[in-house]
Design a protein around this motif. Structure first.
Motif, PDB file in Angstrom:
ATOM      1  N   SER A  60       2.949 -12.890  -2.569  1.00  0.00           N
ATOM      2  CA  SER A  60       1.716 -12.823  -1.788  1.00  0.00           C
ATOM      3  C   SER A  60       1.698 -11.532  -0.973  1.00  0.00           C
ATOM      4  O   SER A  60       2.705 -11.156  -0.356  1.00  0.00           O
ATOM      5  CB  SER A  60       1.677 -14.039  -0.843  1.00  0.00           C
ATOM      6  N   LYS A  61       0.541 -10.873  -0.983  1.00  0.00           N
ATOM      7  CA  LYS A  61       0.428  -9.600  -0.257  1.00  0.00           C
ATOM      8  C   LYS A  61      -0.275  -9.816   1.075  1.00  0.00           C
ATOM      9  O   LYS A  61      -1.271 -10.528   1.141  1.00  0.00           O
ATOM     10  CB  LYS A  61      -0.390  -8.605  -1.080  1.00  0.00           C
ATOM     11  N   HIS A  62       0.262  -9.174   2.108  1.00  0.00           N
ATOM     12  CA  HIS A  62      -0.398  -9.246   3.408  1.00  0.00           C
ATOM     13  C   HIS A  62      -1.242  -7.992   3.614  1.00  0.00           C
ATOM     14  O   HIS A  62      -0.773  -6.877   3.355  1.00  0.00           O
ATOM     15  CB  HIS A  62       0.639  -9.371   4.529  1.00  0.00           C
ATOM     16  N   ALA A  63      -2.459  -8.201   4.100  1.00  0.00           N
ATOM     17  CA  ALA A  63      -3.411  -7.092   4.252  1.00  0.00           C
ATOM     18  C   ALA A  63      -2.888  -5.986   5.179  1.00  0.00           C
ATOM     19  O   ALA A  63      -3.279  -4.826   5.039  1.00  0.00           O
ATOM     20  CB  ALA A  63      -4.736  -7.632   4.783  1.00  0.00           C
ATOM     21  N   LEU A  64      -2.004  -6.329   6.107  1.00  0.00           N
ATOM     22  CA  LEU A  64      -1.511  -5.316   7.043  1.00  0.00           C
ATOM     23  C   LEU A  64      -0.358  -4.490   6.462  1.00  0.00           C
ATOM     24  O   LEU A  64       0.071  -3.515   7.082  1.00  0.00           O
ATOM     25  CB  LEU A  64      -1.018  -5.982   8.339  1.00  0.00           C
ATOM     26  N   LEU A  65       0.124  -4.889   5.294  1.00  0.00           N
ATOM     27  CA  LEU A  65       1.279  -4.185   4.707  1.00  0.00           C
ATOM     28  C   LEU A  65       0.831  -3.491   3.421  1.00  0.00           C
ATOM     29  O   LEU A  65       0.145  -4.091   2.595  1.00  0.00           O
ATOM     30  CB  LEU A  65       2.408  -5.191   4.422  1.00  0.00           C
ATOM     31  N   LYS A  66       1.227  -2.229   3.277  1.00  0.00           N
ATOM     32  CA  LYS A  66       0.654  -1.436   2.188  1.00  0.00           C
ATOM     33  C   LYS A  66       1.449  -1.517   0.864  1.00  0.00           C
ATOM     34  O   LYS A  66       0.919  -1.213  -0.196  1.00  0.00           O
ATOM     35  CB  LYS A  66       0.493   0.025   2.624  1.00  0.00           C
ATOM     36  N   ILE A 107       9.349  -8.263   2.397  1.00  0.00           N
ATOM     37  CA  ILE A 107       9.217  -9.711   2.609  1.00  0.00           C
ATOM     38  C   ILE A 107       8.563  -9.895   3.972  1.00  0.00           C
ATOM     39  O   ILE A 107       8.863  -9.157   4.921  1.00  0.00           O
ATOM     40  CB  ILE A 107      10.580 -10.432   2.496  1.00  0.00           C
ATOM     41  N   TRP A 108       7.635 -10.848   4.051  1.00  0.00           N
ATOM     42  CA  TRP A 108       6.972 -11.092   5.337  1.00  0.00           C
ATOM     43  C   TRP A 108       6.826 -12.598   5.548  1.00  0.00           C
ATOM     44  O   TRP A 108       6.978 -13.388   4.603  1.00  0.00           O
ATOM     45  CB  TRP A 108       5.612 -10.385   5.397  1.00  0.00           C
ATOM     46  N   CYS A 109       6.534 -12.980   6.779  1.00  0.00           N
ATOM     47  CA  CYS A 109       6.336 -14.409   7.061  1.00  0.00           C
ATOM     48  C   CYS A 109       5.444 -14.581   8.282  1.00  0.00           C
ATOM     49  O   CYS A 109       5.246 -13.633   9.053  1.00  0.00           O
ATOM     50  CB  CYS A 109       7.681 -15.100   7.307  1.00  0.00           C
ATOM     51  N   ASN A 110       4.908 -15.760   8.427  1.00  0.00           N
ATOM     52  CA  ASN A 110       4.218 -16.158   9.651  1.00  0.00           C
ATOM     53  C   ASN A 110       5.252 -16.910  10.477  1.00  0.00           C
ATOM     54  O   ASN A 110       5.588 -18.049  10.174  1.00  0.00           O
ATOM     55  CB  ASN A 110       3.030 -17.064   9.329  1.00  0.00           C
ATOM     56  N   PHE A 140       3.585 -15.267  14.748  1.00  0.00           N
ATOM     57  CA  PHE A 140       3.613 -13.810  14.659  1.00  0.00           C
ATOM     58  C   PHE A 140       3.860 -13.421  13.204  1.00  0.00           C
ATOM     59  O   PHE A 140       4.662 -14.059  12.525  1.00  0.00           O
ATOM     60  CB  PHE A 140       4.766 -13.252  15.515  1.00  0.00           C
ATOM     61  N   ILE A 141       3.185 -12.375  12.755  1.00  0.00           N
ATOM     62  CA  ILE A 141       3.460 -11.865  11.409  1.00  0.00           C
ATOM     63  C   ILE A 141       4.698 -10.979  11.531  1.00  0.00           C
ATOM     64  O   ILE A 141       4.731 -10.074  12.379  1.00  0.00           O
ATOM     65  CB  ILE A 141       2.275 -11.026  10.874  1.00  0.00           C
ATOM     66  N   MET A 142       5.704 -11.270  10.710  1.00  0.00           N
ATOM     67  CA  MET A 142       6.932 -10.469  10.772  1.00  0.00           C
ATOM     68  C   MET A 142       7.296 -10.024   9.367  1.00  0.00           C
ATOM     69  O   MET A 142       7.019 -10.731   8.395  1.00  0.00           O
ATOM     70  CB  MET A 142       8.067 -11.289  11.397  1.00  0.00           C
TER      71      MET A 142
END
Ligand SMILES: CC(C)(COP(=O)(O)OP(=O)(O)OC[C@H]1O[C@@H](n2cnc3c(N)ncnc32)[C@H](O)[C@@H]1OP(=O)(O)O)[C@@H](O)C(=O)NCCC(=O)NCCS
Length: 146
Positions: A60-66, A107-110, A140-142
């Motif tokens: 899954s891609k997060h809009a804040l990460l390019k 890798i990111w998470c809420n 927090f998005i991390m």
């Protein structure tokens, strides 16, 4: 201590997800969107044959990460009596290594507010503004580069 980490099914995660992340809620609340996609995988940490920790990884891609290749960490949970023994770090780094091997860049998470300290310790940083998830609280998005 002898721990085993291996891939498990989405359904198997419920025995840990339920008491740790969805306490008092119906068991159906343990089903997360995307749990059974073929790009999703779930890890279980076994202590003497007993499942005590789980985490899941969803493409899954997060809009804040390019970065092009991203995964989301979901359902990170260690049974209460086994927390603060280094097991969270152990299972998460196992998953991160698997992602790295398949060339995932980020890798990111809420992250729940209470878990921000854990993620910071494991190399994650906050991006963007905190937000509220209904019935669970502030998040927090991390993220972390692999
Ligand atoms: C958050 C959680 C997964 C961490 O797993 P854990 O096995 O307890 O954590 P570890 O023992 O591997 O801790 C790794 C490091 O993070 C630190 N840490 C762990 N939880 C922390 C917290 N809540 N705040 C600050 N630091 C924390 C530890 O002190 C340790 O530091 P060290 O490497 O300097 O010794 C676990 O406590 C848990 O399941 N909590 C409830 C569910 C939850 O909040 N999940 C996250 C949803 S976003």
């Amino acid at each position: 201590m002898d721990y085993l980490i291996k891939k498990i099914s989405a359904l198997e995660t419920y025995t840990v997800r339920h008491p740790v992340l969805r306490e008092g809620k119906p068991i159906e609340s343990c089903l997360f969107d995307g749990d059974t996609l073929n790009t999703t995988f779930h890890l279980g940490l076994f202590d003497e044959g007993n499942l005590v920790g789980v985490c899941s990884f969803l493409k899954s891609k997060h809009a804040l990460l390019k970065e092009e290749s991203q995964y989301q960490l979901r359902g990170m949970a260690i049974l209460k009596e086994k927390q603060h023994l280094g097991l969270g770090k152990l299972i998460l780094s196992h998953g991160e290594n698997l992602l790295k091997q398949q060339n995932t860049q980020i890798i990111w998470c809420n992250a729940r507010e209470k878990a921000v300290g854990f993620y910071k310790k494991t190399g994650y940083q906050i991006i963007g503004l905190p937000f509220d998830i209904k019935n669970i609280g502030q998040h927090f998005i991390m993220y972390k580069a692999l």
